[in-house]
Design an enzyme around this catalytic site. Structure first.
Site, mmCIF file in Angstrom:
data_model
loop_
_atom_site.group_PDB
_atom_site.id
_atom_site.type_symbol
_atom_site.label_atom_id
_atom_site.label_comp_id
_atom_site.label_asym_id
_atom_site.label_seq_id
_atom_site.Cartn_x
_atom_site.Cartn_y
_atom_site.Cartn_z
ATOM 1 N N GLU A 435 0.843 -1.208 0.000
ATOM 2 C CA GLU A 435 0.000 0.000 0.000
ATOM 3 C C GLU A 435 0.879 1.260 0.000
ATOM 4 O O GLU A 435 0.566 2.260 0.629
ATOM 5 C CB GLU A 435 -0.915 -0.048 1.241
ATOM 6 C CG GLU A 435 -2.276 0.584 1.103
ATOM 7 C CD GLU A 435 -3.027 0.222 -0.151
ATOM 8 O OE1 GLU A 435 -3.113 1.107 -0.998
ATOM 9 O OE2 GLU A 435 -3.514 -0.915 -0.294
HETATM 10 C C1 LIG Z 1 2.871 -9.878 0.591
HETATM 11 C C2 LIG Z 1 2.630 -8.782 -0.394
HETATM 12 C C3 LIG Z 1 1.328 -8.455 -0.738
HETATM 13 C C4 LIG Z 1 1.087 -7.460 -1.689
HETATM 14 N N1 LIG Z 1 -0.200 -7.201 -2.103
HETATM 15 C C5 LIG Z 1 -0.407 -6.407 -3.192
HETATM 16 C C6 LIG Z 1 -1.699 -6.288 -3.802
HETATM 17 O O1 LIG Z 1 -2.690 -6.853 -3.321
HETATM 18 N N2 LIG Z 1 -1.822 -5.544 -4.934
HETATM 19 C C7 LIG Z 1 -0.769 -4.904 -5.495
HETATM 20 O O2 LIG Z 1 -0.933 -4.268 -6.525
HETATM 21 N N3 LIG Z 1 0.484 -4.970 -4.932
HETATM 22 C C8 LIG Z 1 0.678 -5.714 -3.807
HETATM 23 N N4 LIG Z 1 1.928 -5.813 -3.255
HETATM 24 C C9 LIG Z 1 3.023 -5.063 -3.837
HETATM 25 C C10 LIG Z 1 3.456 -3.884 -2.974
HETATM 26 O O3 LIG Z 1 2.459 -2.914 -2.932
HETATM 27 C C11 LIG Z 1 4.787 -3.389 -3.558
HETATM 28 O O4 LIG Z 1 5.759 -4.384 -3.283
HETATM 29 C C12 LIG Z 1 5.192 -2.042 -2.973
HETATM 30 O O5 LIG Z 1 4.314 -1.035 -3.425
HETATM 31 C C13 LIG Z 1 6.630 -1.655 -3.372
HETATM 32 O O6 LIG Z 1 6.847 -1.851 -4.729
HETATM 33 P P1 LIG Z 1 8.133 -2.685 -5.215
HETATM 34 O O7 LIG Z 1 8.144 -3.954 -4.451
HETATM 35 O O8 LIG Z 1 8.122 -2.759 -6.676
HETATM 36 O O9 LIG Z 1 9.345 -1.825 -4.708
HETATM 37 P P2 LIG Z 1 10.043 -0.596 -5.482
HETATM 38 O O10 LIG Z 1 9.013 0.290 -6.060
HETATM 39 O O11 LIG Z 1 11.087 -1.135 -6.363
HETATM 40 O O12 LIG Z 1 10.716 0.154 -4.252
HETATM 41 C C14 LIG Z 1 11.853 -0.358 -3.561
HETATM 42 C C15 LIG Z 1 12.208 0.573 -2.416
HETATM 43 O O13 LIG Z 1 12.551 1.838 -2.946
HETATM 44 C C16 LIG Z 1 11.790 2.867 -2.353
HETATM 45 N N5 LIG Z 1 11.450 3.867 -3.379
HETATM 46 C C17 LIG Z 1 10.937 3.660 -4.601
HETATM 47 N N6 LIG Z 1 10.780 4.829 -5.237
HETATM 48 C C18 LIG Z 1 11.210 5.791 -4.408
HETATM 49 C C19 LIG Z 1 11.289 7.213 -4.485
HETATM 50 N N7 LIG Z 1 10.898 7.889 -5.554
HETATM 51 N N8 LIG Z 1 11.782 7.871 -3.409
HETATM 52 C C20 LIG Z 1 12.188 7.221 -2.312
HETATM 53 N N9 LIG Z 1 12.129 5.876 -2.183
HETATM 54 C C21 LIG Z 1 11.635 5.179 -3.217
HETATM 55 C C22 LIG Z 1 10.555 2.203 -1.786
HETATM 56 O O14 LIG Z 1 10.092 2.885 -0.642
HETATM 57 C C23 LIG Z 1 11.082 0.817 -1.425
HETATM 58 O O15 LIG Z 1 11.603 0.822 -0.125
HETATM 59 C C24 LIG Z 1 2.174 -6.760 -2.267
HETATM 60 C C25 LIG Z 1 3.487 -7.086 -1.874
HETATM 61 C C26 LIG Z 1 3.722 -8.080 -0.976
HETATM 62 C C27 LIG Z 1 5.132 -8.434 -0.647
#
Ligand SMILES: Cc1cc2nc3c(=O)[nH]c(=O)nc-3n(C[C@H](O)[C@H](O)[C@H](O)COP(=O)(O)OP(=O)(O)OC[C@H]3O[C@@H](n4cnc5c(N)ncnc54)[C@H](O)[C@@H]3O)c2cc1C
Length: 592
Positions: A435
């Protein structure tokens, strides 16, 4: 096995003595008196303790299994889901027109804390459905609402939110899932979504996926993203099921926690979908429910902290180790219980003062949502929009920390699965990530929300604190223990805001290097304000001689602990913020 008892008395205190919801009823729902809410919490508490809590460990151990394209949920989940459905617990705050009970959202949030504390993985099946149904309620056509909402409100059908793809989570402008317009007005949706919570399972007859995708030929990046309703089984006009749609679960993830909730790779292969809301306005449609969803995730952090704390208290009273430094308190036993030791008490009080403050904070945020939705109160809407990243980021970070502290009370036994304490920590961890990861919440707060509408919402927050301080300046019970620390912490927050205004425009890195600290600084001030409001209510009740004096005295003492020992963290956060960008930005990437 871990226990959990819903903190019914605390909910009643916050609703009726702090927020006074019966005296200033939420429009559209006047009957929210103390007897009524007590009955609701009592029933919910029984289900949570007797049904959902025992299943929490089962879900953790068994997890979900994918077999022939269908995900099997852990033993007992189906029966419990039927019980929740049959009891009418799924649509409490949804409109009666669609089978809900039209209760205020504040009741929905209180119940979601209870169910989430008892079993976060289980509660998510319904929580995601609520989020998807809210989006259809706000953005759907009448036909879409009539087709999907009655079944989703009752949870006969569940819902999902599909944003994330393998190469994009935060930066959704990079999304590749495509939607191709069809002659019949529908769209053909193709692409892969990952990490989709409750994406496939055996608890419901149909699953209604809300999927973000780009319409072919639309604008590039985030401006080209639209939202679609993609049901697992197509629904005929008479409500009967048509064909199986082109959406399948490719695999489920093995993960650190929430094993009882299926986290799915979802493959959309020319799946039939219908636009929800306007073309290319998908993010706006998603954001409508973001405030709710993010507050819901903040509540998960609180929920795990509460459950872990309750168990840590039982253990601290039971486990005999060492003697109190001031003399034996259990002279007939071989040793004193852990709870005599100052450091264990410090640990427990950090947890207790967090969960009680956080509960008041989430219920206040939910009340603001009610006022903004049901009374078109723009000030409430602006304020809750500002506070949402704080609720999500601060409460999930602190909630996770609290579960670790509860584990610590158990010593080595906290690390051993048999005691169930590590599950709270593992389950709480995800709330800091999904989220919108917490770093992104901080970015949203400092980069967007602070300056929104000319900064008037943050000014409204400061006015609120100032008014509280002024109105209670003569209250001796509050002066030294509450008002002075709140004033100092609020000053730290204002100084940090000024720092961003003075330096952030010239050098955005100066603001964003301090954004995480700012989110925590803000969170502490919010909890400080909530504790001051609770202290006022407790003091009033003590003076009036109403209710249970022990409960109110404990409130005052717990609150004083927070103000004296936790709130000064604002000074540290401010000091870090004022160091600006240099300490963070100096190293080259190669030097890491
Ligand atoms: C168990 C689980 C359930 C989930 N359920 C859902 C779901 O129901 N529906 C859905 O759509 N998704 C879901 N997700 C996905 C989740 O919302 C994403 O993993 C999350 O939004 C982060 O995206 P990412 O993993 O691609 O990380 P990335 O976007 O690659 O980010 C990696 C890190 O970099 C940081 N970061 C990225 N951009 C910036 C910036 N501009 N400035 C500063 N920091 C930054 C982030 O804070 C994070 O710490 C789920 C994930 C898990 C593990």
């Amino acid at each position: 096995m871990p226990i959990y008892n819903a903190p019914e008395k605390d909910f009643q205190f916050i609703l009726h003595e702090v927020l006074k919801v019966a005296e200033q009823p939420i429009p559209g729902y006047d009957d929210i008196d103390a007897d009524f809410t007590a009955a609701v919490f009592g029933e919910a508490g029984k289900i949570a303790s007797d049904v959902l809590t025992p299943l929490n460990v089962v879900g953790d151990k068994q997890g979900c299994v994918l077999e022939n394209g269908v995900v099997r949920t852990p033993d007992g989940f189906q029966e419990a889901f039927d019980q929740i459905r049959d009891g009418g617990w799924t649509g409490l705050d949804m409109p009666e027109q669609y089978g809900g009970q039209n209760m205020p959202y504040i009741m929905g949030i209180a119940l979601s804390e209870i169910f989430s504390s008892a079993n976060q993985s289980f509660a998510m099946y319904q929580g995601l459905t609520h989020g998807a149904a809210s989006a259809i309620l706000v953005h759907g056509t009448d036909q879409q609402k009539d087709t999907y909402l009655p079944k989703m409100v009752s949870c006969e059908w569940t819902g999902t939110m599909n944003l994330t793809e393998p190469h994009c989570g935060t930066d959704l402008g990079l999304m590749r899932t495509k939607a191709e317009p069809q002659d019949d007005g529908s769209f053909s949706v193709t692409g892969q979504k990952i990490f989709i919570s409750s994406g496939e399972h055996d608890l419901a007859d149909n699953i209604i996926h809300l999927v973000l995708a780009k319409i072919l030929g639309g604008p590039e990046g985030i401006k080209g993203v639209s939202l679609f309703i993609v049901p697992k089984f197509l629904v005929n006009e008479d409500g009967s099921f048509g064909d199986r749609n082109g959406v399948t679960c490719g695999s489920i993830e093995e993960k650190m926690g929430i094993h009882g909730n299926s986290t799915c790779v979802m493959n959309y292969d020319g799946a039939k979908g219908w636009l929800l809301g306007e073309e290319h306005k998908g993010m706006r449609a998603m954001f409508t429910m973001m405030n709710e969803a993010r507050i819901g995730v903040g509540v998960q952090g609180l929920g795990q902290a509460e459950a872990a704390y309750q168990n840590a208290v039982v253990y601290a009273k039971d486990r005999l180790q060492g003697r109190a430094v001031t003399g034996a308190e259990n002279p007939d036993g071989p040793a004193d219980p852990l709870i005599v030791h100052p450091d264990i008490r410090r640990n427990l009080l950090e947890q207790k003062s967090f969960t009680e403050g956080a509960r008041a904070f989430t219920l206040w945020a939910a009340e603001l949502i009610d006022r903004s939705h049901r009374a078109d109160d723009e000030a409430a809407e602006g304020l809750v929009s500002l506070l949402t990243p704080v609720v999500k980021g601060f409460l999930t970070d602190q909630g996770y920390n609290a579960t670790v502290q509860a584990q610590q009370v158990y010593g080595g036994h906290g690390y051993i699965e048999e005691w169930g304490m590590s599950q709270f920590t593992r389950d709480a961890r995800i709330a800091m990530i999904y989220e919108g990861a917490n770093g992104v919440q901080a970015l949203d707060l400092v980069g967007r929300k602070l300056a929104q509408d000319g900064g008037k919402h943050v000014m409204a927050f400061f006015d609120l604190v100032k008014t509280f301080l002024k109105d209670n300046a003569d209250n001796e019970a509050l002066q030294a223990g509450y008002l002075e620390p709140l004033k100092a912490a609020s000053k730290d927050l204002q100084t940090a805001g000024m720092y961003f205004m003075q330096h952030g425009v010239k050098n955005p890195n100066a603001a964003l290097s301090g954004s995480y600290d700012f989110m925590h600084l803000f969170g502490h001030v919010c909890l400080g304000l909530m504790w001051a409001r609770m202290a006022k209510a407790a003091d009033t009740a003590l003076k009036a001689g109403t209710g249970d004096p022990d409960f109110y005295q404990a409130k005052l003492d717990t609150g004083r602990f927070y103000m004296a020992r936790q709130l000064p963290a604002t000074g540290m956060h401010l000091a870090r913020i004022q160091t600006g960008a240099d300490p963070v930005m100096t190293l080259d990437a190669a030097q890491f």
